[in-house]
Structures are given as structure tokens and as C-alpha cells.
Design a protein around this motif. Structure first.
Motif, PDB file in Angstrom:
ATOM      1  N   THR A 167      10.550  -2.132  64.277  1.00 52.50           N
ATOM      2  CA  THR A 167      10.712  -3.213  63.307  1.00 52.50           C
ATOM      3  C   THR A 167      11.321  -2.696  62.008  1.00 52.50           C
ATOM      4  OG1 THR A 167       8.816  -4.428  64.213  1.00 52.50           O
ATOM      5  CG2 THR A 167       9.488  -4.977  61.968  1.00 52.50           C
ATOM      6  N   ALA A 168      10.830  -1.552  61.540  1.00 46.99           N
ATOM      7  CA  ALA A 168      11.341  -0.982  60.295  1.00 46.99           C
ATOM      8  C   ALA A 168      12.822  -0.609  60.421  1.00 46.99           C
ATOM      9  CB  ALA A 168      10.521   0.251  59.908  1.00 46.99           C
ATOM     10  N   THR A 169      13.195  -0.058  61.573  1.00 52.34           N
ATOM     11  CA  THR A 169      14.588   0.340  61.793  1.00 52.34           C
ATOM     12  C   THR A 169      15.519  -0.867  61.788  1.00 52.34           C
ATOM     13  OG1 THR A 169      13.913   2.267  63.104  1.00 52.34           O
ATOM     14  CG2 THR A 169      16.178   1.503  63.373  1.00 52.34           C
ATOM     15  N   LEU A 170      15.121  -1.941  62.490  1.00 58.26           N
ATOM     16  CA  LEU A 170      15.969  -3.135  62.545  1.00 58.26           C
ATOM     17  C   LEU A 170      16.012  -3.860  61.201  1.00 58.26           C
ATOM     18  CD1 LEU A 170      15.415  -4.775  66.045  1.00 58.26           C
ATOM     19  CD2 LEU A 170      17.456  -3.694  65.148  1.00 58.26           C
ATOM     20  N   ASN A 171      14.909  -3.858  60.469  1.00 55.68           N
ATOM     21  CA  ASN A 171      14.912  -4.484  59.149  1.00 55.68           C
ATOM     22  C   ASN A 171      15.849  -3.756  58.190  1.00 55.68           C
ATOM     23  OD1 ASN A 171      13.153  -6.532  59.795  1.00 55.68           O
ATOM     24  ND2 ASN A 171      11.332  -5.488  59.030  1.00 55.68           N
ATOM     25  N   ALA A 172      15.740  -2.437  58.175  1.00 55.43           N
ATOM     26  CA  ALA A 172      16.612  -1.643  57.306  1.00 55.43           C
ATOM     27  C   ALA A 172      18.068  -1.769  57.741  1.00 55.43           C
ATOM     28  CB  ALA A 172      16.178  -0.174  57.330  1.00 55.43           C
ATOM     29  N   GLY A 173      18.293  -1.734  59.053  1.00 58.55           N
ATOM     30  CA  GLY A 173      19.653  -1.837  59.563  1.00 58.55           C
ATOM     31  C   GLY A 173      20.290  -3.176  59.266  1.00 58.55           C
ATOM     32  N   SER A 174      19.539  -4.264  59.443  1.00 53.92           N
ATOM     33  CA  SER A 174      20.098  -5.600  59.179  1.00 53.92           C
ATOM     34  C   SER A 174      20.409  -5.783  57.700  1.00 53.92           C
ATOM     35  CB  SER A 174      19.131  -6.684  59.659  1.00 53.92           C
ATOM     36  OG  SER A 174      17.872  -6.565  59.021  1.00 53.92           O
ATOM     37  N   PHE A 175      19.563  -5.247  56.823  1.00 55.60           N
ATOM     38  CA  PHE A 175      19.813  -5.341  55.381  1.00 55.60           C
ATOM     39  C   PHE A 175      21.054  -4.553  54.977  1.00 55.60           C
ATOM     40  CE2 PHE A 175      19.153  -3.487  51.100  1.00 55.60           C
ATOM     41  CZ  PHE A 175      19.230  -4.657  50.360  1.00 55.60           C
ATOM     42  N   LEU A 176      21.155  -3.322  55.453  1.00 57.26           N
ATOM     43  CA  LEU A 176      22.320  -2.488  55.128  1.00 57.26           C
ATOM     44  C   LEU A 176      23.600  -3.071  55.721  1.00 57.26           C
ATOM     45  CD1 LEU A 176      20.761   1.062  55.635  1.00 57.26           C
ATOM     46  CD2 LEU A 176      21.551   0.086  53.463  1.00 57.26           C
TER      47      LEU A 176
END
Length: 251
Positions: free
Chosen positions: A77-86
Motif C-alpha cells: 500500500t505504501a509503495t503504490l501510494n507513494a508511486g501514484s503521488f510521484l
């Protein structure tokens, strides 16, 4: 300013390290089987040797399956959240860059921005809806993200051929074209195999899903060249464009 290249570098680094760390954790906890495994069973109830690796449909190493169980689901979840924001930031900045250097392609760039925003939103939904409990929303978000990403990559590649930002478009354009072709064909094959029921086809779907992720990370790394020429005042063009549109509407 060279500082802005941190955005594509961060995206590719976080998504690459994060996704493979999730796979490693899932593999270590025996939640998924290795990508090089092709032997699957319908059930593991009759397996006498508990130390033996037994793989069923539930253990096919899809990216989503890797992030279903604890403790790897938190990192997923943390990886996809950070990735989608960036990724969203990257799309906005790239649009501002196009407005500054080649405003005649502003409409095309807006279409790319739209698909980029949809891609980021789909990834955010997929990351925050655990496939083990909210399966429908997760797969809907993933499907929207994968398909929108193909359109985004296609339009960005077109803009690379047409717009001169870094002066290295003669190198970037062919690279992005190859990456876009890989992304598009991998997405089609992933969807086709994912809809099958045989273990072999589902495992192929998993492989193509990992190809999609790795190819995206490579595609975003190509932004390093363009972001080397990005400057903060370019962001003001986004506000200026909105003000001009408002004045036209009022008049």
C-alpha cells in the motif's frame, strides 16, 4: 534546475525497490510461489510433506497477490501510494514543461495529463483496496490504471517526437516508442491471460504484469533528461493558463 530529476528517480527507485521487496516478503512467508515455478496443483490438502513447496491458484505471484497478506500488504500500500503521488507530480510537471516550450501542443498535453491523472487514481485505488477483502475495487483500479497508462505513454511518445525540450529527442523518442510498444502488448497479453483459468496462463499473466511494472519504471527514468531542463517558474504557466481560460469565459 537539475534538482527536479529527483522526481523520476524517486518514482522508479521506490516502485522498483518496493514492489520487489513485497515479492520477497511474500515469497519468504510462502504466500506466493517463485516466478520461475510452473507447477501448480488444484489443492494442497493431500500433501504429506509440509516442507515441500505446494502451489495453487492462490499462490500465483501476481503483484496484487504478493501484496494481499500481512506483513507485506502494508509495504504494498505504501509503495503504490507513494508511486501514484510521484507519478501525478511528474505528469503535472511534464505538462507545464510542454506549455513552456511548445504551447502549440497544449491540448495534446492536456489529454496526456488527463490519462496520467486517471492512471495515478487507479493505482491509488488498487493500493488502498486490498485484493483479499475488496477484490472488485482493487482490480477495477488496476485495470483502469494499466489501460490509461498505455494511452499516456502513447501520447507522451508522440509529444517527444513533436516537441523539442532537451534537444535529445532523437534519442528519447525511439526509446520511448519501444517502451510504449512493450507496455501496450504486455497489457493486452496480461489481460488475455488473466481472464483464463489454466495455471499456465495465469502464471504468464503474472510474468507480464511484472514486465509492465519494470517497463514503467524504465519509461519514467527517461524523464531525467527533460527534467534536467525544468525550472520552477514553469509551474506558474499552469496558473496563468487557468486565469486566461476564466477571463475568456467571463468575456
Amino acid at each position: 534546475m537539475v534538482f527536479w530529476i529527483i522526481i523520476p528517480i524517486l518514482f522508479s527507485s521506490i516502485s522498483f525497490i518496493g514492489s520487489w521487496a513485497v515479492y520477497g516478503l511474500a515469497l519468504a512467508n510462502k504466500h506466493v510461489c517463485p516466478l520461475n515455478n510452473w507447477e501448480y496443483r488444484n489443492s494442497c490438502q493431500n500433501t504429506s510433506n509440509t516442507s515441500e513447496l505446494c502451489c495453487t491458484d492462490a499462490n500465483i505471484p501476481m503483484i496484487s497477490t504478493c501484496g494481499t497478506n500481512e506483513p507485506e500488504n502494508s509495504l504494498f500500500t505504501a509503495t503504490l501510494n507513494a508511486g501514484s503521488f510521484l507519478f501525478l507530480l511528474l505528469c503535472i510537471f511534464h505538462h507545464a514543461h510542454i506549455l513552456d516550450r511548445n504551447s502549440s501542443y497544449a491540448i495534446v498535453s492536456r489529454v496526456a495529463l488527463f490519462f496520467g491523472c486517471v492512471t495515478a487514481f487507479g493505482a491509488f485505488v488498487a493500493g488502498n483496496c486490498n485484493p483479499g477483502s475488496v477484490r472488485l475495487l482493487h482490480y477495477m483500479g488496476a485495470a483502469v490504471s494499466f489501460v490509461s497508462l498505455c494511452f499516456y505513454a502513447l501520447i507522451v511518445t508522440f509529444l517527444t517526437w513533436r516537441c523539442y525540450i532537451s534537444g535529445l529527442e532523437h534519442i528519447l523518442a525511439p526509446i520511448r516508442m519501444i517502451s510504449t510498444v512493450i507496455q501496450s502488448f504486455s497489457t493486452i497479453l496480461y489481460i488475455v491471460f488473466f481472464l483464463q483459468t489454466e495455471h499456465t496462463y495465469l502464471h504468464l499473466a503474472a510474468i507480464f504484469e511484472w514486465i509492465l511494472g519494470t517497463n514503467l519504471q524504465f519509461f519514467i527514468l527517461t524523464y531525467i533528461t527533460e527534467f534536467s531542463f525544468f525550472s520552477t517558474p514553469m509551474l506558474a504557466l499552469l496558473i496563468k493558463t487557468k486565469d486566461e481560460e476564466k477571463s475568456l469565459i467571463l468575456s
